[in-house]
Design an enzyme around this catalytic site. Sequence first.
Site, PDB file in Angstrom:
ATOM      1  N   GLU A  25       0.816  -1.371   0.063  1.00 25.66           N
ATOM      2  CA  GLU A  25       0.158  -0.081  -0.092  1.00 25.66           C
ATOM      3  C   GLU A  25       0.862   1.063  -0.007  1.00 25.66           C
ATOM      4  OE1 GLU A  25      -1.657   0.215   3.619  1.00 25.66           O
ATOM      5  OE2 GLU A  25      -2.363   2.143   3.351  1.00 25.66           O
ATOM      6  N   ASP A  30      -0.568  -1.594   6.589  1.00 24.62           N
ATOM      7  CA  ASP A  30      -0.427  -1.273   7.923  1.00 24.62           C
ATOM      8  C   ASP A  30      -1.293  -1.805   8.898  1.00 24.62           C
ATOM      9  OD1 ASP A  30       1.417   0.712   7.383  1.00 24.62           O
ATOM     10  OD2 ASP A  30      -0.052   2.216   6.960  1.00 24.62           O
ATOM     11  N   ASP A  58      -3.126  -0.836  11.043  1.00 23.69           N
ATOM     12  CA  ASP A  58      -4.340   0.026  11.486  1.00 23.69           C
ATOM     13  C   ASP A  58      -5.375  -0.402  10.892  1.00 23.69           C
ATOM     14  OD1 ASP A  58      -3.849   1.104   9.205  1.00 23.69           O
ATOM     15  OD2 ASP A  58      -3.335   2.965  10.016  1.00 23.69           O
ATOM     16  N   ASP A 103      -7.319   1.627   8.425  1.00 24.36           N
ATOM     17  CA  ASP A 103      -7.159   1.566   7.080  1.00 24.36           C
ATOM     18  C   ASP A 103      -6.489   0.624   6.600  1.00 24.36           C
ATOM     19  OD1 ASP A 103      -8.516   3.746   6.757  1.00 24.36           O
ATOM     20  OD2 ASP A 103      -6.844   5.356   6.778  1.00 24.36           O
TER      21      ASP A 103
END
Length: 633
Positions: free
Chosen positions: A424, A497, A499, A501
């Site tokens: 990403e 990641d 997290d 998102d």
Amino acid sequence: MAYDADAITVLKGLEPVRERPGMYIGSTGPSGLHHLVYEVVDNSVDEALAGQCSRIEVTILPDGACRVRDNGRGIPVGMHRDYPDKSALEVVMTVLHAGGKFGGEGYKISGGLHGVGVSVVNALSRRLEVEVCREGGRFALTFVDGGKPVGEIRRIGDSSTTGTMVTFWPDGSILEETDFRAQTLVERLREMAFLTRGLEIVFRDERPSEPVEHVFCFEGGISDFVRHLNASKEALHSLIVSFREEVGEGEVDIAMQWNTGYYEGIHSFANNIATTEGGMHEEGFKKALTNVLNKYARAKGLLKEKEDNLLGEDIREGLTAILSVKLRNPQFEGQTKAKLGNTEMRSIVEKATNERLAQWFEEHPVDGKIIVSKAGQAARARIAARAAREATRRKSLLESAGMPGKLADCSSRNPELSELFIVEGDSAGGSAKKARNPEFQAILPIRGKILNVERARPDKMLKNEEIQALITAIGAGIGADFDLSKARYHKIICMSDADVDGSHIRTLLLTFFYRQMPELVKAGYVYAAQPPLFRVDLGKDTHYLKDEGALERFMGEHSNRKIDPQRFKGLGEMDWEELGATTMNQATRTLLQISVSDAAIADDVFSVLMGEDVDARRTFIQHNAKDARFIDI
Ligand code: 0RA
């Protein structure tokens, strides 16, 4: 013949199970662990199928044991014919294939993945306690260390009811993991309740300080299952089509409803076992479905004389269907023993579907017209999608070496050794390019969130640039044209990641793979990278820790010393050396392999995660966000 202690035929002892557990429960990982629960529950469901049991309770006890209690007839407690010094209960619990289902008499129809019985659970438990209520008494027997009885069966009291209660503690010296995951059990138990109309299944998790309880009981059986699967989608018509036929000693039970989506969701079962590889029952169903709809469309003038027939795939677009057959001697074939081989089932299901579905369409002309019109649209989209695919193919031939410009390919042309990292963002992509081993690691940076394929028509999806890059890089085609043997990498690693998102992006990618390249997922080629959450510098050494638990343990081990952990917020925060050492280097990284053990459940999870129903999605995420394994469906 009285079906009792004598009907239990004896084949062999338990050592083979401990020597080769994989042969009996598939694996020693999480799927094998949960299989132990299903094996016990299957025996109770068999009692229900025999009309002798109405309620099953599954409880995870505070100490991590699993307890299954039913109100069936109870395992026979008398002395066994072939073992004069042993009770039938002890034989059932310590001898493979001694469940009582192999003598010919007894159960008409029984489930259980390998039919090996509850003795396998005993063999793989460090402790197992069984209590039986039967013949006015309550009887108990305990086993330790993989099935060694502690003394003999004892009558511990009186009882006016009947039933069996099995409590087991899985053996951590054989199983890689002994922690039950509540969500996995809930989903499978709900599925079992759908498949056994009217049976009450209660699940309770007593490990949390506030125990969690679910009660499943569906008077509508598989019609309720279809309603449940379509709940997070938009139904195309309001009624659920359903019919059930008894045939000889077995039965065919079908329920279906179309939704406005683009994916086919036919889930078939034989004796309550998911036949994910299909088989004869599914062939018969699909053939009759195509036949009935084309005949109906022509008879009603919805398909003109000069128009081509609708294809099966057009008709199945957006169809949710449950096909459940019960039969006496199921033959399970195929790579994962999940394909029904009994040839008689093809014509039985085909005939039942031809008759009953045609009748339903005659009786429901309004729904019929909507369904045929949806299939017509699917046929037109199929032709448009073919054109878009051709264009993608031609375009990729024009580009250098046919590969997308953003791909930093590896030099190896051996797919078994080659890995594709989907990364990403351009900055993490840059670090990954520096950190990789260019011989066998390729990098494909993608920008932000890719298209949600759950909500896009196939022709629109194929025009999306990120999707095109993925298809071209993997090189094995897409949808019905997908060819696993052409895959250019055998490890396709989603690196995003840790997290919210990042997990959304990972879910979008997994949805794409699951919907468009399911063979890739089933073959075990799809992985999620596991970047660490913390970095700790101690003196000259640097330590990377994958999560809070690991950090806590580390702090415990170094409790003399002052520790100042740094929390990584994203991949972009790591320098390329760190990214390489923690997430990409084969010697030091951890990868999570994505698996799909039950397509009906996976289908449900993806629909909820990616579909229209925002509330359902929020609830699901709230319930699963803490459990990193949730993507391991
Ligand atoms: C052998 C024979 C019979 C029932 C069972 C086993 C039995 C096994 C399990 C395992 C969990 N719950 C169970 N309930 C029953 C038939 C007994 C009869 O004819 O009375």
